[in-house]
Write a protein that holds these residues in place. Structure first.
Motif, PDB file in Angstrom:
ATOM      1  N   PRO A  39     -21.943  17.301   7.453  1.00 18.01           N
ATOM      2  CA  PRO A  39     -21.934  17.402   5.989  1.00 18.01           C
ATOM      3  C   PRO A  39     -20.814  18.328   5.514  1.00 18.01           C
ATOM      4  O   PRO A  39     -20.634  19.425   6.050  1.00 18.01           O
ATOM      5  CB  PRO A  39     -23.308  17.990   5.663  1.00 18.01           C
ATOM      6  N   LEU A  40     -20.050  17.878   4.537  1.00 12.86           N
ATOM      7  CA  LEU A  40     -18.989  18.690   3.946  1.00 12.86           C
ATOM      8  C   LEU A  40     -19.547  19.277   2.657  1.00 12.86           C
ATOM      9  O   LEU A  40     -19.716  18.572   1.661  1.00 12.86           O
ATOM     10  CB  LEU A  40     -17.752  17.830   3.673  1.00 12.86           C
ATOM     11  N   LEU A  41     -19.855  20.558   2.686  1.00 15.56           N
ATOM     12  CA  LEU A  41     -20.623  21.165   1.600  1.00 15.56           C
ATOM     13  C   LEU A  41     -19.797  22.013   0.649  1.00 15.56           C
ATOM     14  O   LEU A  41     -20.162  22.164  -0.517  1.00 15.56           O
ATOM     15  CB  LEU A  41     -21.755  22.028   2.201  1.00 15.56           C
ATOM     16  N   GLU A  42     -18.689  22.583   1.129  1.00 14.34           N
ATOM     17  CA  GLU A  42     -17.897  23.475   0.290  1.00 14.34           C
ATOM     18  C   GLU A  42     -16.413  23.215   0.508  1.00 14.34           C
ATOM     19  O   GLU A  42     -15.983  22.991   1.652  1.00 14.34           O
ATOM     20  CB  GLU A  42     -18.182  24.942   0.625  1.00 14.34           C
ATOM     21  N   PRO A  43     -15.593  23.255  -0.555  1.00 15.97           N
ATOM     22  CA  PRO A  43     -14.141  23.208  -0.364  1.00 15.97           C
ATOM     23  C   PRO A  43     -13.692  24.400   0.468  1.00 15.97           C
ATOM     24  O   PRO A  43     -14.296  25.484   0.395  1.00 15.97           O
ATOM     25  CB  PRO A  43     -13.591  23.297  -1.786  1.00 15.97           C
ATOM     26  N   ARG A  44     -12.672  24.207   1.271  1.00 20.85           N
ATOM     27  CA  ARG A  44     -12.298  25.266   2.218  1.00 20.85           C
ATOM     28  C   ARG A  44     -11.843  26.551   1.539  1.00 20.85           C
ATOM     29  O   ARG A  44     -11.980  27.636   2.085  1.00 20.85           O
ATOM     30  CB  ARG A  44     -11.242  24.760   3.206  1.00 20.85           C
ATOM     31  N   GLU A  45     -11.295  26.459   0.317  1.00 22.17           N
ATOM     32  CA  GLU A  45     -10.934  27.694  -0.414  1.00 22.17           C
ATOM     33  C   GLU A  45     -11.908  27.989  -1.546  1.00 22.17           C
ATOM     34  O   GLU A  45     -11.610  28.769  -2.448  1.00 22.17           O
ATOM     35  CB  GLU A  45      -9.519  27.594  -0.989  1.00 22.17           C
ATOM     36  N   GLY A  46     -13.085  27.350  -1.515  1.00 24.96           N
ATOM     37  CA  GLY A  46     -14.042  27.526  -2.600  1.00 24.96           C
ATOM     38  C   GLY A  46     -13.711  26.627  -3.780  1.00 24.96           C
ATOM     39  O   GLY A  46     -12.731  25.880  -3.765  1.00 24.96           O
ATOM     40  N   ILE A  47     -14.544  26.688  -4.817  1.00 24.36           N
ATOM     41  CA  ILE A  47     -14.333  25.857  -6.008  1.00 24.36           C
ATOM     42  C   ILE A  47     -13.274  26.518  -6.888  1.00 24.36           C
ATOM     43  O   ILE A  47     -13.464  27.644  -7.339  1.00 24.36           O
ATOM     44  CB  ILE A  47     -15.643  25.696  -6.800  1.00 24.36           C
ATOM     45  N   PRO A  48     -12.157  25.837  -7.134  1.00 22.22           N
ATOM     46  CA  PRO A  48     -11.125  26.466  -7.968  1.00 22.22           C
ATOM     47  C   PRO A  48     -11.533  26.489  -9.429  1.00 22.22           C
ATOM     48  O   PRO A  48     -12.370  25.680  -9.867  1.00 22.22           O
ATOM     49  CB  PRO A  48      -9.908  25.556  -7.753  1.00 22.22           C
ATOM     50  N   PRO A  49     -10.978  27.417 -10.219  1.00 24.23           N
ATOM     51  CA  PRO A  49     -11.286  27.435 -11.652  1.00 24.23           C
ATOM     52  C   PRO A  49     -10.699  26.198 -12.333  1.00 24.23           C
ATOM     53  O   PRO A  49      -9.687  25.646 -11.889  1.00 24.23           O
ATOM     54  CB  PRO A  49     -10.594  28.717 -12.147  1.00 24.23           C
ATOM     55  N   VAL A  50     -11.337  25.770 -13.401  1.00 21.86           N
ATOM     56  CA  VAL A  50     -10.834  24.613 -14.148  1.00 21.86           C
ATOM     57  C   VAL A  50      -9.648  25.046 -15.004  1.00 21.86           C
ATOM     58  O   VAL A  50      -9.731  26.028 -15.753  1.00 21.86           O
ATOM     59  CB  VAL A  50     -11.946  24.014 -15.030  1.00 21.86           C
ATOM     60  N   ILE A  51      -8.552  24.318 -14.888  1.00 19.88           N
ATOM     61  CA  ILE A  51      -7.342  24.620 -15.654  1.00 19.88           C
ATOM     62  C   ILE A  51      -7.503  24.051 -17.056  1.00 19.88           C
ATOM     63  O   ILE A  51      -7.633  22.838 -17.235  1.00 19.88           O
ATOM     64  CB  ILE A  51      -6.099  24.013 -14.968  1.00 19.88           C
ATOM     65  N   ALA A  52      -7.507  24.937 -18.065  1.00 22.74           N
ATOM     66  CA  ALA A  52      -7.792  24.503 -19.427  1.00 22.74           C
ATOM     67  C   ALA A  52      -6.858  25.132 -20.451  1.00 22.74           C
ATOM     68  O   ALA A  52      -7.146  25.126 -21.653  1.00 22.74           O
ATOM     69  CB  ALA A  52      -9.247  24.826 -19.787  1.00 22.74           C
ATOM     70  N   ASP A  53      -5.718  25.697 -20.016  1.00 23.54           N
ATOM     71  CA  ASP A  53      -4.739  26.212 -20.976  1.00 23.54           C
ATOM     72  C   ASP A  53      -3.336  26.039 -20.401  1.00 23.54           C
ATOM     73  O   ASP A  53      -3.150  25.830 -19.203  1.00 23.54           O
ATOM     74  CB  ASP A  53      -5.013  27.678 -21.330  1.00 23.54           C
ATOM     75  N   GLU A  54      -2.360  26.110 -21.254  1.00 21.07           N
ATOM     76  CA  GLU A  54      -0.977  25.791 -20.866  1.00 21.07           C
ATOM     77  C   GLU A  54      -0.408  26.777 -19.849  1.00 21.07           C
ATOM     78  O   GLU A  54       0.358  26.400 -18.974  1.00 21.07           O
ATOM     79  CB  GLU A  54      -0.084  25.749 -22.109  1.00 21.07           C
ATOM     80  N   ALA A  55      -0.789  28.046 -19.949  1.00 16.54           N
ATOM     81  CA  ALA A  55      -0.261  29.037 -19.012  1.00 16.54           C
ATOM     82  C   ALA A  55      -0.760  28.753 -17.597  1.00 16.54           C
ATOM     83  O   ALA A  55       0.014  28.773 -16.627  1.00 16.54           O
ATOM     84  CB  ALA A  55      -0.657  30.452 -19.446  1.00 16.54           C
ATOM     85  N   ALA A  56      -2.055  28.481 -17.471  1.00 21.11           N
ATOM     86  CA  ALA A  56      -2.615  28.163 -16.157  1.00 21.11           C
ATOM     87  C   ALA A  56      -2.040  26.853 -15.632  1.00 21.11           C
ATOM     88  O   ALA A  56      -1.770  26.709 -14.432  1.00 21.11           O
ATOM     89  CB  ALA A  56      -4.137  28.082 -16.249  1.00 21.11           C
TER      90      ALA A  56
END
Length: 429
Positions: A34-51
């Motif tokens: 079972p693949l349960l977690e992304p290897r670097e964890g869950i990334p933040p959602v990109i929701a602004d132009e700077a990010a």
């Protein structure tokens, strides 16, 4: 005839779980993990132009192919727009981008121009990606690769399990991705969808090469990447479920008016048309031709939960259809370009029917020999067209030209031409 005939027959494909390529573990004996977690964890959602700018710089500086996926809100919202875009590339990690907050991703698309994009079932995601400015110049479709390689199940979860030996959790595939904020379990699922896509691509490339089909796959991928956007569908109301019950022109007009009214409302409210009024209700009204709101309310789909104002708008659509002149009524059926339905061939042209029967048998046998679905070897429509109007002189050159004229790729022309020459010759007068 290429060496793919030999390898497809002599070397059965793996269809049980295994580990990612080249890590030294046995693929046939170990249970899927079972693949349960992304290897670097869950990334933040990109929701602004700077990010977004930081993500663009990171992915432009990354290396190798980029895994790309998109989530839509089919069945919940009007249209097929993207509500989340996932990417992963070596050196950049995984990014989750909110295309509602960042509706123009053309700069990201440009940064990845020339990079191979890895998608699963690319034709499903490319339209919504194109809307936000992301258009690949090169791609690798892991679902199509699985079809060409002969895998019996080509969904992403099935492919990751059978090729790489990992189990993806697929419980959130049909959720409402327009929800904000997106719940963490959904984001985990979305990140995992691109986690192993490049690994899957690499393994499938090796398998296709082993079978002698890698060049075939590249031609298919190039065709997808270079295809223009599809033309808008003519008379989309004719695709209403249950239309086969509607035969009279006045009834067809009712379907059209109700469908168009529903579409306007759904678009204005940004909801799936089926949530406004079901197809079954549209067909029911068309068959009944209700005289007034009271009669309409008695029909299935227009019951007590529907308010008076809603009933009045649907009855108004029915009344518009009733008021049309004979000349304004839609014609039954759609003008069909190309040959008639195959069931009519025996009466219309028995020789063509014999050609089609021989061609279908030959294509089926060849597809089985090559261990791939018939529709990936050559489209049924192409076979029908060539059999209905064969070249004046049937030979390899003329049949190959006909196939190419209908959009067959060079590898398909090479494989199918001998089969069709034999079928057309056998059916020649």
């Amino acid at each position: 005839m290429t060496d793919a005939h030999d390898t497809a027959a002599d070397s059965p494909l793996r269809t049980t779980g295994g580990a990612p390529p080249d890590d030294g573990r046995s693929s046939a004996t170990e249970a899927p993990i079972p693949l349960l977690e992304p290897r670097e964890g869950i990334p933040p959602v990109i929701a602004d132009e700077a990010a977004l700018a930081r993500v663009i710089a990171a992915f432009e500086a990354g290396s190798g192919p980029v895994a790309v996926d998109a989530e839509r809100a089919s069945g919940y919202r009007y249209g097929q727009r993207a509500y989340l875009v996932q990417l992963r590339r070596e050196g950049a990690g995984t990014a989750l981008i909110d295309p509602v907050a960042c509706p123009d991703l053309s700069a990201l698309g440009e940064a990845l121009s020339g990079v191979e994009w890895v998608l699963h079932a690319a034709t499903q995601d490319l339209p919504c990606l194109r809307e936000i400015g992301m258009v690949p110049t090169r791609l690798f479709d892991t679902e199509l690769a699985g079809r060409l390689a002969g895998f019996p199940r080509v969904g992403l979860g099935a492919m990751v399990e059978s090729v790489l030996g990992f189990v993806l959790e697929k419980g959130h595939s049909a959720v409402d991705w327009s929800t904000r904020p997106l719940p963490e379990p959904w984001l985990r699922y979305a990140a995992l969808d691109v986690e192993l896509l490049v690994d899957l691509r690499d393994a499938l490339e090796k398998e296709l090469d082993r079978q002698g089909k890698l060049e075939w796959a590249r031609q298919e991928f190039d065709a997808i990447a270079s295809a223009p956007p599809p033309e808008p569908r003519k008379d989309p109301w004719r695709r209403t479920s249950g239309m086969h019950k509607v035969r009279r022109r006045r009834q067809l007009a009712v379907v059209r008016e109700l469908w168009l009214a529903r579409d306007r409302i759904a678009q204005r409210r940004d909801v799936s048309p089926g949530k406004v009024l079901g197809d079954a209700a549209i067909v029911e009204a068309a068959l009944a031709l209700p005289a007034n709101v009271h009669a309409l309310a008695a029909l299935n789909g227009f019951g007590h939960r529907m308010g008076k104002r809603q009933l009045e708008q649907w009855q108004a659509a029915v009344d518009r259809a009733k008021a049309l002149s004979e000349a304004q009524l839609p014609q039954p059926g759609q003008p069909v370009a190309g040959p008639p339905p195959p069931r009519a061939w025996a009466d219309k042209d028995p020789a063509a029917a014999a050609r089609l029967s021989a061609a279908r048998a030959g294509v089926s046998a060849l597809a089985e020999e090559l261990n791939m679905p018939q529709e990936n070897l050559i489209t049924p429509d192409t076979v029908r067209r060539v059999c209905w109007e064969p070249p004046a002189v049937v030979d390899a050159e003329s049949v190959a030209a006909a196939l190419a004229g209908y959009g067959a790729r060079p590898w398909q022309v090479d494989q199918v031409t001998p089969v069709l020459v034999a079928a057309l010759s056998a059916g020649a007068p």
